[in-house]
Design a protein around this motif. Structure first.
Motif, PDB file in Angstrom:
ATOM      1  N   LEU A   1       0.715  -1.209  -0.010  1.00 52.07           N
ATOM      2  CA  LEU A   1       0.041  -0.006   0.094  1.00 52.07           C
ATOM      3  C   LEU A   1       0.921   1.120  -0.016  1.00 52.07           C
ATOM      4  CD1 LEU A   1      -2.844   1.232  -0.011  1.00 52.07           C
ATOM      5  CD2 LEU A   1      -2.666   1.220   2.555  1.00 52.07           C
ATOM      6  N   ASP A   2       2.060   1.222   0.871  1.00 53.53           N
ATOM      7  CA  ASP A   2       2.925   2.351   0.930  1.00 53.53           C
ATOM      8  C   ASP A   2       3.469   2.525  -0.605  1.00 53.53           C
ATOM      9  OD1 ASP A   2       2.589   2.901   3.443  1.00 53.53           O
ATOM     10  OD2 ASP A   2       3.936   1.590   4.202  1.00 53.53           O
ATOM     11  N   LEU A   3       3.757   1.376  -1.250  1.00 55.20           N
ATOM     12  CA  LEU A   3       4.427   1.885  -2.576  1.00 55.20           C
ATOM     13  C   LEU A   3       3.502   2.072  -3.447  1.00 55.20           C
ATOM     14  CD1 LEU A   3       6.467  -1.753  -2.607  1.00 55.20           C
ATOM     15  CD2 LEU A   3       7.332   0.371  -2.466  1.00 55.20           C
TER      16      LEU A   3
ATOM     17  N   MET B   1      -5.640   8.630  -7.907  1.00 54.68           N
ATOM     18  CA  MET B   1      -7.275   8.640  -7.839  1.00 54.68           C
ATOM     19  C   MET B   1      -8.035   7.717  -7.250  1.00 54.68           C
ATOM     20  SD  MET B   1      -7.306  11.966  -9.210  1.00 54.68           S
ATOM     21  CE  MET B   1      -9.120  11.996  -9.302  1.00 54.68           C
ATOM     22  N   LEU B   2      -7.490   6.560  -6.825  1.00 54.24           N
ATOM     23  CA  LEU B   2      -8.123   5.645  -6.044  1.00 54.24           C
ATOM     24  C   LEU B   2      -8.647   5.889  -4.844  1.00 54.24           C
ATOM     25  CD1 LEU B   2      -5.941   2.530  -6.794  1.00 54.24           C
ATOM     26  CD2 LEU B   2      -7.917   3.093  -8.166  1.00 54.24           C
ATOM     27  N   THR B   3      -9.736   5.416  -4.304  1.00 54.22           N
ATOM     28  CA  THR B   3     -10.147   5.923  -3.042  1.00 54.22           C
ATOM     29  C   THR B   3      -9.473   4.805  -1.984  1.00 54.22           C
ATOM     30  OG1 THR B   3     -11.903   3.872  -3.054  1.00 54.22           O
ATOM     31  CG2 THR B   3     -12.552   6.269  -3.623  1.00 54.22           C
ATOM     32  N   ALA B   4      -9.277   5.118  -0.768  1.00 50.23           N
ATOM     33  CA  ALA B   4      -8.738   4.435   0.216  1.00 50.23           C
ATOM     34  C   ALA B   4      -9.043   2.731   0.050  1.00 50.23           C
ATOM     35  CB  ALA B   4      -9.063   4.903   1.613  1.00 50.23           C
ATOM     36  N   ALA B   5     -10.356   2.342  -0.288  1.00 43.11           N
ATOM     37  CA  ALA B   5     -10.844   1.005  -0.236  1.00 43.11           C
ATOM     38  C   ALA B   5     -10.462   0.475  -1.446  1.00 43.11           C
ATOM     39  CB  ALA B   5     -12.268   1.127  -0.276  1.00 43.11           C
TER      40      ALA B   5
ATOM     41  N   VAL C   1      -6.373  -3.046  -4.411  1.00 45.12           N
ATOM     42  CA  VAL C   1      -5.317  -3.208  -5.386  1.00 45.12           C
ATOM     43  C   VAL C   1      -3.915  -3.682  -4.726  1.00 45.12           C
ATOM     44  CG1 VAL C   1      -3.804  -2.107  -7.007  1.00 45.12           C
ATOM     45  CG2 VAL C   1      -6.255  -1.503  -6.976  1.00 45.12           C
ATOM     46  N   ALA C   2      -3.650  -3.052  -3.370  1.00 46.33           N
ATOM     47  CA  ALA C   2      -2.411  -3.285  -2.816  1.00 46.33           C
ATOM     48  C   ALA C   2      -2.326  -4.956  -2.613  1.00 46.33           C
ATOM     49  CB  ALA C   2      -2.257  -2.536  -1.564  1.00 46.33           C
TER      50      ALA C   2
END
Length: 224
Positions: free
Chosen positions: A7-9, A18-22, A27-28
């Motif tokens: 997620l950090d990467l 532009m992705l939401t947090a969810a 994706v991560a």
């Protein structure tokens, strides 16, 4: 690589800004980190990789080559750039090879996970993207032709792009082909294009009809 989480990467990559947090979290969980050695191929021209590659560190080159092994560098790729999206969008083989110029770390996102990143109501957006990809592929072929083919090969490729198949499989160019237009397309003089097209006709490879249409009697190979 550092011990940063996926997620950090991901948050460091502009493509996913532009992705939401969810969405980012989803994706991560799907991305895989991979390291390519210097000179190792990331994607290969004419083949499918079925993944999107996002460069984290390192550098890569986009190249195209001909049957003789001659290469042309189309672009350089750097951290934040992504590779393979055209093949994922139109499901066609890669139009160029991307090779690591030095040790290069990437994030890999599979085809299914890539599709989930698209908007839910994506039919129109997807159609637009396919159209853009087709234009990019055409541009890649044009660059390759100008850099690696002689005038004969460039004229042959232009004629093949104009032609459309008939029900019996014959290739026909219905609209009259202007030598001047072809010359502008292939970067050659009108006189040179006329000589090439005359040679094709004399060899029986093409036939010019009274209507102005052109029939391609045999498959013209865009010689290099």
């Amino acid at each position: 690589m550092s011990m940063l989480s996926n997620l950090d990467l991901l948050r460091r990559v502009p493509l996913f800004s532009m992705l939401t947090a969810a969405q980012a979290e989803s994706v991560a969980q799907s991305i895989v980190k991979h390291r390519f050695k210097r000179s190792e191929i990331i994607v290969e021209q004419g083949k499918k990789a079925n993944a999107l590659f996002i460069i984290l560190t390192g550098r890569a080159r986009v190249i195209t080559s001909d049957s003789r092994g001659r290469e042309v560098i189309l672009a350089g790729m750097h951290p934040g750039d992504y590779i393979g999206e055209m093949s994922l969008i139109d499901d066609e083989p890669h139009s160029a090879t991307v090779r690591a110029e030095l040790q290069t770390d990437v994030l890999m996102l599979g085809r299914a996970e890539f599709a989930r990143c698209l908007p839910e109501n994506s039919s129109m957006a997807y159609a637009i993207m396919r159209g853009l990809v087709q234009r990019l592929r055409h541009a890649d072929r044009k660059i390759e032709s100008l850099a690696l083919m002689d005038v004969y090969g460039r004229v042959a490729r232009a004629l093949l792009e104009f032609a459309r198949p008939e029900p019996d499989g014959t290739l026909v160019i219905r609209d009259k082909v202007s030598r001047q237009d072809v010359a502008k397309m292939v970067g050659a003089s009108r006189e040179m294009v006329s000589r090439v097209m005359k040679d094709l006709e004399e060899r029986g490879l093409t036939e010019l009809l009274d209507s102005g249409a052109m029939v391609i009697r045999e498959r013209i190979e865009p010689l290099r």
